[in-house]
Design a protein around this motif. Structure first.
Motif, short mmCIF file in Angstrom:
data_model
loop_
_atom_site.label_atom_id
_atom_site.label_comp_id
_atom_site.label_asym_id
_atom_site.label_seq_id
_atom_site.Cartn_x
_atom_site.Cartn_y
_atom_site.Cartn_z
N SER A 22 0.84 -1.19 0.00
CA SER A 22 0.00 0.00 0.00
C SER A 22 0.88 1.24 0.00
N ARG A 23 0.42 2.28 -0.68
CA ARG A 23 1.14 3.56 -0.71
C ARG A 23 0.59 4.56 0.31
N ALA A 24 -0.48 4.20 1.01
CA ALA A 24 -1.10 5.15 1.93
C ALA A 24 -1.85 4.38 3.02
N LEU A 25 -2.63 5.09 3.80
CA LEU A 25 -3.34 4.50 4.93
C LEU A 25 -4.71 3.98 4.51
N PHE A 26 -4.72 2.79 3.90
CA PHE A 26 -5.98 2.16 3.54
C PHE A 26 -5.78 0.65 3.49
N LEU A 27 -6.87 -0.07 3.61
CA LEU A 27 -6.85 -1.52 3.50
C LEU A 27 -6.85 -1.92 2.03
N LEU A 38 -12.58 -3.60 -3.15
CA LEU A 38 -11.12 -3.55 -3.27
C LEU A 38 -10.65 -2.14 -3.55
N SER A 39 -9.60 -1.75 -2.86
CA SER A 39 -8.97 -0.45 -3.11
C SER A 39 -8.29 -0.46 -4.47
N GLY A 40 -8.12 0.74 -5.02
CA GLY A 40 -7.47 0.86 -6.31
C GLY A 40 -6.03 0.38 -6.28
N GLN A 41 -5.64 -0.24 -7.39
CA GLN A 41 -4.26 -0.72 -7.56
C GLN A 41 -3.71 -0.08 -8.83
N ILE A 42 -2.47 0.42 -8.74
CA ILE A 42 -1.84 1.00 -9.92
C ILE A 42 -1.00 -0.05 -10.63
N CYS A 43 -0.49 0.32 -11.78
CA CYS A 43 0.29 -0.59 -12.62
C CYS A 43 1.75 -0.63 -12.13
N GLU A 44 1.92 -1.29 -11.00
CA GLU A 44 3.24 -1.45 -10.39
C GLU A 44 3.44 -2.92 -10.07
N TRP A 45 4.68 -3.30 -9.91
CA TRP A 45 5.02 -4.67 -9.53
C TRP A 45 5.88 -4.57 -8.29
N GLU A 46 5.36 -5.09 -7.18
CA GLU A 46 6.02 -5.04 -5.88
C GLU A 46 6.44 -3.62 -5.50
N GLY A 47 5.55 -2.68 -5.74
CA GLY A 47 5.79 -1.31 -5.35
C GLY A 47 6.55 -0.46 -6.34
N LEU A 139 -2.08 10.23 -11.60
CA LEU A 139 -2.36 9.15 -10.64
C LEU A 139 -1.16 9.01 -9.71
N PRO A 140 -1.31 8.30 -8.58
CA PRO A 140 -0.18 8.12 -7.67
C PRO A 140 1.05 7.55 -8.40
N ALA A 141 2.22 8.02 -8.02
CA ALA A 141 3.51 7.58 -8.57
C ALA A 141 3.59 7.78 -10.08
N ASN A 142 2.79 8.72 -10.61
CA ASN A 142 2.73 8.97 -12.05
C ASN A 142 2.31 7.73 -12.85
N ALA A 143 1.57 6.83 -12.20
CA ALA A 143 1.12 5.60 -12.87
C ALA A 143 0.24 5.96 -14.06
N LEU A 144 0.26 5.09 -15.04
CA LEU A 144 -0.57 5.24 -16.22
C LEU A 144 -2.03 4.87 -15.94
N VAL A 145 -2.23 3.81 -15.13
CA VAL A 145 -3.58 3.29 -14.89
C VAL A 145 -3.74 2.93 -13.41
N GLU A 146 -4.96 3.09 -12.91
CA GLU A 146 -5.36 2.58 -11.60
C GLU A 146 -6.72 1.92 -11.79
N VAL A 147 -6.92 0.77 -11.14
CA VAL A 147 -8.18 0.04 -11.25
C VAL A 147 -8.61 -0.39 -9.85
N ASP A 148 -9.90 -0.19 -9.54
CA ASP A 148 -10.47 -0.73 -8.30
C ASP A 148 -11.58 -1.71 -8.69
N ALA A 149 -12.09 -2.44 -7.70
CA ALA A 149 -13.08 -3.48 -8.04
C ALA A 149 -13.98 -3.80 -6.85
#
Length: 154
Positions: A22-27, A38-47, A139-149
């Protein structure tokens, strides 16, 4: 023992990430009744961000779909972490996709299809879902995409 969804994922040449920090204070997700939000996830691999935005005219949609699929893999990691197994998913209810794009970029929904397609490939008709796909300035960390579900659990 590997669940059938993870087996299918492996047959597709894909794997869950080893972690999705997680990059912030959320589950990563929260269960209420039989719904897992589900909280949003960006296009990162292991942070580490792997695809950055914003995108503009002429951007390769396939690259954007790969970024969106990486978000979905991080969501799958979160489902497993919170629900205990991907086998608990009865159906995918909704995806929300955010694409960092220049003003006027028309293909944000096509980019988010990378995430949608993975859920459909894994769960068939139960993977079809309601969805929102919007372009944003950043988006956070200049990510291209974020997806939640949201998924319904057995």
């Amino acid at each position: 023992m590997t669940c059938p969804i993870e087996t299918r994922l492996n047959e597709m040449g894909l794997a869950l990430p080893p972690s999705a920090p997680s990059r912030a204070l959320f589950l990563p997700g929260k269960i209420t009744g039989n719904l897992l939000v589900l909280s949003g996830q960006i296009c990162e691999w292991e942070g580490v961000p792997k695809y950055v935005g914003p995108i503009g005219a002429g951007f390769d949609i396939a690259t954007g779909q790969a970024a969106s699929q990486m978000c979905a893999l991080n969501l799958l990691f979160s489902i497993k972490a919170v629900a205990g197994s991907l086998s608990r998913v009865r159906q995918v209810v909704r995806l929300g996709g955010f694409v960092a794009a220049d003003p006027g970029y028309p293909d944000g929904p096509q980019i988010v299809n990378g995430a949608s397609q993975l859920f459909i490939d894994l769960w068939g008709d139960a993977g079809r879902h309601a969805r929102t796909a919007v372009n944003v300035a950043s988006l956070p960390a200049n990510a291209l995409v974020e997806v939640d579900a949201m998924v319904e659990l057995d």
